[in-house]
Design an enzyme around this catalytic site. Structure first.
Site, mmCIF file in Angstrom:
data_model
loop_
_atom_site.group_PDB
_atom_site.id
_atom_site.type_symbol
_atom_site.label_atom_id
_atom_site.label_comp_id
_atom_site.label_asym_id
_atom_site.label_seq_id
_atom_site.Cartn_x
_atom_site.Cartn_y
_atom_site.Cartn_z
ATOM 1 N N ASP A 1 0.817 -1.212 0.000
ATOM 2 C CA ASP A 1 0.000 0.000 0.000
ATOM 3 C C ASP A 1 0.850 1.260 0.000
ATOM 4 O OD1 ASP A 1 -2.539 -0.817 -0.338
ATOM 5 O OD2 ASP A 1 -3.146 -0.696 1.757
ATOM 6 N N ASP B 1 -10.830 -6.728 10.481
ATOM 7 C CA ASP B 1 -10.801 -8.165 10.720
ATOM 8 C C ASP B 1 -11.948 -8.616 11.625
ATOM 9 O OD1 ASP B 1 -9.629 -6.664 12.684
ATOM 10 O OD2 ASP B 1 -7.743 -7.759 12.745
HETATM 11 O O1 UPG Z 1 -3.526 1.236 4.699
HETATM 12 C C1 UPG Z 1 -3.054 0.222 5.193
HETATM 13 C C2 UPG Z 1 -2.758 0.129 6.571
HETATM 14 C C3 UPG Z 1 -2.210 -1.044 7.059
HETATM 15 N N1 UPG Z 1 -1.940 -2.088 6.234
HETATM 16 C C4 UPG Z 1 -1.324 -3.321 6.777
HETATM 17 O O2 UPG Z 1 -2.074 -3.843 7.837
HETATM 18 C C5 UPG Z 1 -1.246 -4.604 8.694
HETATM 19 C C6 UPG Z 1 -1.535 -4.331 10.140
HETATM 20 O O3 UPG Z 1 -1.028 -3.093 10.528
HETATM 21 P P1 UPG Z 1 -0.256 -2.860 11.900
HETATM 22 O O4 UPG Z 1 0.062 -1.428 11.978
HETATM 23 O O5 UPG Z 1 0.832 -3.837 12.052
HETATM 24 O O6 UPG Z 1 -1.421 -3.132 12.924
HETATM 25 P P2 UPG Z 1 -1.543 -4.170 14.149
HETATM 26 O O7 UPG Z 1 -2.362 -3.481 15.169
HETATM 27 O O8 UPG Z 1 -0.254 -4.716 14.562
HETATM 28 O O9 UPG Z 1 -2.419 -5.308 13.435
HETATM 29 C C7 UPG Z 1 -3.513 -6.013 13.955
HETATM 30 O O10 UPG Z 1 -4.714 -5.263 13.920
HETATM 31 C C8 UPG Z 1 -5.148 -4.807 12.636
HETATM 32 C C9 UPG Z 1 -6.497 -4.172 12.790
HETATM 33 O O11 UPG Z 1 -6.435 -3.043 13.579
HETATM 34 C C10 UPG Z 1 -5.237 -5.951 11.643
HETATM 35 O O12 UPG Z 1 -5.441 -5.409 10.367
HETATM 36 C C11 UPG Z 1 -3.959 -6.738 11.640
HETATM 37 O O13 UPG Z 1 -4.040 -7.827 10.754
HETATM 38 C C12 UPG Z 1 -3.667 -7.222 13.037
HETATM 39 O O14 UPG Z 1 -2.485 -7.997 13.058
HETATM 40 C C13 UPG Z 1 0.192 -4.284 8.317
HETATM 41 O O15 UPG Z 1 0.761 -5.391 7.652
HETATM 42 C C14 UPG Z 1 0.038 -3.090 7.396
HETATM 43 O O16 UPG Z 1 1.026 -3.061 6.432
HETATM 44 C C15 UPG Z 1 -2.238 -2.008 4.893
HETATM 45 O O17 UPG Z 1 -1.985 -2.934 4.131
HETATM 46 N N2 UPG Z 1 -2.783 -0.850 4.400
#
Ligand code: UPG
Ligand code: MN
Length: 761
Positions: free
Chosen positions: A153, A469
């Site tokens: 993204d 999710d």
């Molecule tokens: O515009 C975006 C924003 C985020 N992501 C991806 O979403 C994932 C999760 O982002 P992260 O900042 O790591 O969030 P976490 O809070 O660690 O993630 C948890 O919580 C998220 C929901 O809030 C879920 O989407 C994730 O799968 C889950 O692991 C990462 O791989 C990002 O690269 C995208 O692809 N596009």
């Protein structure tokens, strides 16, 4: 009590030859009974507290103080009741991969498409993404049945460059992994673990090959990191992949991320083995590897990760069209090469597979310190609550580490008489060339394939919620589908937990805000889910989705009793009164139980203590901001975003993290609140102790302790738990200490509140 017997069994003839591919275990009846008895006594304590509060309005204070305490205690009690659902009847699953292998030779296994999401090459460094991707490409699975997709993204040329490098290195790496059966298969993690270790039975030139493959890896890492640092792709790569990089020619670096066409590259075509002249004279067949940056235009909302996932679902349907999908965040590398086979035991079990829509695995982290200073390992959720949810119809979808059935994620309705997965509908296109496939798949990632379609509402992941999710999983479960939870002995995936306090608090703000939005949404677990999912599951959804409003009761309890302590007015029963008992029992029982749970889940005592602190900080900051923002949003003011968690930290910060020193460092409104509350409690405690010392003959101490013992304990506990914060305010000199501006604001506000409360109110 929940059972796991599906309601439409196979006819008796097939039943004879049925061998289960997975096992479900429960706790012994005695231990369950004991647990429920214990819970009943705690509940009795809670009821007595409510009764006390109802019947003892305090005449010396304003009515609202009493109402506030009543509200807080009702909230805590009811919330505790909700949490019991997760402890009611936990189930634990284990798999029989040998039976899977016997029943389904590799040739007949279904395809699996793995989706990895990344969004920003500055906080999700390409080398981290590469390690995740390589660990997946190296899965122990037939290569023609496996495809790994990276969604970028950030549309970053550095991430694409890293992926091109990874595709080139994949041959050596996967060859090495297969020959020596190594674990884990993320190069970085493997080299770190193998450092100084001798080959165990690997023999056959392991050491020499390790040196060679490691050298190759280090060189690749170097190229990737220096390209990112210099902000320039090396000339030879530009020449070799002219067409691939042409997209970035002359673009505007600032608007590019939000304004660019779809970029799609099939980096490895895994449909057929390559001609026999590959690595070491043998042809090495590798899985398909795809890079995708979906189209973005400023006038269209891209819907964050949900939008990325939906683009991946569409694009993959053209390229590999596997019936099973696996979703991972870019930091979650595979730690076990056999996980796909584990997962298939659930989807291919003849009798129990008909209603399983998704399989969630726990999210584990490889960077959590021994005593988990920010409580980020989610131990109790993973080891206690999710097994509890599993008996009520299955856990939530929590993003990374989840396997889905493609048909269900694409919106298929549940039919109790026939929802089996029909494997014959899937499979690969063998007629088209790679170029043709790219050409045909590309438009599927364009905005036109998404905007004003059913994607995001009826199909794929839901749009409009920061926890795409959870809401997606809930909507699937409400249709009648089940999910399952599998916590394997060897962790399946390992990712990066936030390493600073601000990051932790911001992540939890996103989660609790998203979860609270779900309560207010069309799919509310409070209303919509009634009758659609089991009551136990509904209770647990509410438990998580009501994180945000928790802030009210916790704020009340961490401010008001301490102020009244300072003023000398009791809000709780006297120590000599029998009404102290329910308070003492309920609180002690709850906390001892939680400590035991934490220790049994693999945590340490200090880790539990740290978690209590994080618990307090999340509730007084993250949840407060989430609560306010959600209310504003429902009134049409403001919009919720998605603040991505950084997966790297500078050296200085990393060092303090390893030493488990709390990281404040930046000034943020969240810290103003934290520090003010901490100061307020400190002043209250100091104030009351001073009062006691001034009073003669120790009368003061006795009176204060008898009349306000519980308040004193509460205030003392708050001061104790805030210890690292006082250190950061008063004693520390490093960059992670509390910024001076926050300290000043907090001191002044706490002082003003305390004095005006005591003298004016
Ligand atoms: O515009 C975006 C924003 C985020 N992501 C991806 O979403 C994932 C999760 O982002 P992260 O900042 O790591 O969030 P976490 O809070 O660690 O993630 C948890 O919580 C998220 C929901 O809030 C879920 O989407 C994730 O799968 C889950 O692991 C990462 O791989 C990002 O690269 C995208 O692809 N596009
Ligand atoms: Mn993450």
């Amino acid at each position: 009590m929940g059972t796991n017997t599906p309601n439409n069994e196979k006819p008796p003839t097939a039943a004879k030859s049925y061998t289960p591919l997975f096992e479900t275990n429960r706790r012994s009846t005695q231990s369950q009974l004991l647990n429920k008895l214990f819970a009943a006594t705690v509940f009795l304590g809670i009821c007595s507290i409510w009764f006390y509060r109802f019947t003892h309005p305090n005449p010396t204070t304003h009515r609202w103080v009493w109402v506030g305490a009543l509200f807080a205690e009702l909230w805590f009690g009811l919330y505790w009741v909700l949490t019991q659902a997760g402890r009611w009847d936990p189930v634990f699953r284990s798999t029989h991969k040998d039976r899977l292998a016997a029943a389904h030779p590799d040739k007949t296994l279904p395809g699996v498409d793995v989706f990895v999401c990344t969004a920003d090459h500055t906080i999700e460094p390409p080398i981290l993404v590469v390690n995740t991707v390589l660990s997946l490409v190296a899965y122990d699975y037939p290569p023609d049945k496996l495809a790994v997709y990276l969604s970028d993204d950030g549309a970053s040329e550095f991430t694409l460059y890293a992926m091109l490098e990874a595709a080139r290195f994949a041959g050596s790496w996967v060859g090495f992994c297969r020959r020596f059966d190594v674990e884990p298969r993320s190069p970085e993690a493997y080299f770190a673990a193998a450092a100084g270790e001798k080959s165990e039975g690997g023999g056959g030139g392991w050491e020499e090959e390790l040196v060679a493959v490691k050298k190759q890896y280090e060189e690749m890492k170097d190229r990737i990191e220096s390209a990112t640092q210099l902000g320039r792709i090396p000339e030879d790569a530009l020449l070799q992949h002219k067409e691939a990089f042409s997209h970035w020619d002359g673009n505007n670096k600032y608007s590019w991320r939000r304004d660019h066409p779809t970029i799609l590259h099939i980096l490895i075509d895994g449909r057929n083995p390559p001609p026999a002249d590959g690595v070491n004279g043998s042809s090495l067949h590798l899985p398909t590897l795809v890079y995708l940056a979906r189209e973005k235009r400023p006038q269209y909302h891209h819907n964050f990760k949900a939008g990325a996932m939906n683009a991946l679902i569409r694009v993959s349907s053209k390229i590999s069209n596997a019936p099973i999908l696996l979703n991972l965040d870019c930091d979650m590398y595979s730690n076990d090469p056999s996980t796909l086979r584990d997962a298939l035991c659930f989807f291919m079990d003849e009798r129990k597979n008909h209603d399983v829509a998704f399989l969630q695995l726990p999210q584990m982290f490889d960077n959590v310190t021994k005593n988990d200073i920010y409580g980020s390992s989610l131990l109790v959720i993973s080891r206690v609550e999710f097994p509890g949810l599993d008996s009520f119809g299955g856990p939530m979808y929590i993003g990374s580490g989840c396997f889905h059935r493609r048909d269900v994620l694409c919106g298929r309705d549940f039919d109790p008489n026939g929802s089996k997965l029909d494997w014959t509908n899937y499979g690969r296109d063998h007629e088209h060339t790679v170029e043709q496939l790219e050409r045909e798949a590309k438009p599927l990632a364009d905005i036109a394939s998404d905007h004003n379609t059913l994607w995001g509402t009826e199909m794929g992941l839901k749009y409009g919620c920061p926890v795409e999710d959870v809401i997606t999983g809930l909507s699937i479960q409400c249709k009648g589908w089940k999910s399952m939870y599998f916590d394997p002995k060897r962790e399946a995936f390992l990712g990066k937990a936030p390493t600073t306090l601000p990051q932790t608090l911001v992540q939890h703000k996103r989660w609790s805000e998203g979860d609270f939005q779900i309560v207010l949404s069309r799919f509310s677990p409070a209303w919509y889910a009634s009758g659609r999912i089991s009551i136990g599951l509904q209770m647990m959804y509410l438990c998580y989705c009501l994180w945000a409003p928790n802030c009210l009761a916790v704020l009340y309890y961490s401010i008001i009793p301490s102020l009244y302590l300072l003023k000398g007015i009791p809000l709780f029963p006297q120590i000599s009164s029998p009404w102290v008992l329910p308070f003492a029992y309920a609180v002690a029982a709850k906390y001892l139980y939680s400590l035991a749970e934490f220790l049994c889940s693999g945590g340490t005592i200090l880790g539990w203590w740290n978690e209590q602190r994080t618990w307090l900080y999340k509730r007084t900051c993250s949840y407060l901001f989430a609560f306010v923002d959600t209310i504003l949003k429902t009134m049409g003011l403001g919009e919720s975003g998605f603040v991505i968690t950084a997966k790297v930290a500078d050296e200085d910060v990393a060092r303090r993290y390893d030493k488990e020193i709390m990281e404040f460092g930046v000034s943020s409104p969240m810290f103003n609140i934290l520090a003010t509350i901490a100061m307020l409690n400190l002043f209250s405690l100091i104030g009351v102790v001073a009062k006691c010392l001034v009073a003669k003959d120790g009368v003061g101490v006795r009176v204060v302790f008898d009349e306000m013992g519980l308040q004193l304990l509460l205030c003392g506990a708050l001061v104790l738990i805030n210890w690292p914060l006082y250190q950061a305010v008063f004693f520390r000199k490093d960059k992670g200490r509390m910024p001076g501006s926050v300290t000043a604001t907090a001191l002044v506000s706490a002082l003003v509140v305390c004095t005006s409360f005591v003298f004016l109110y």
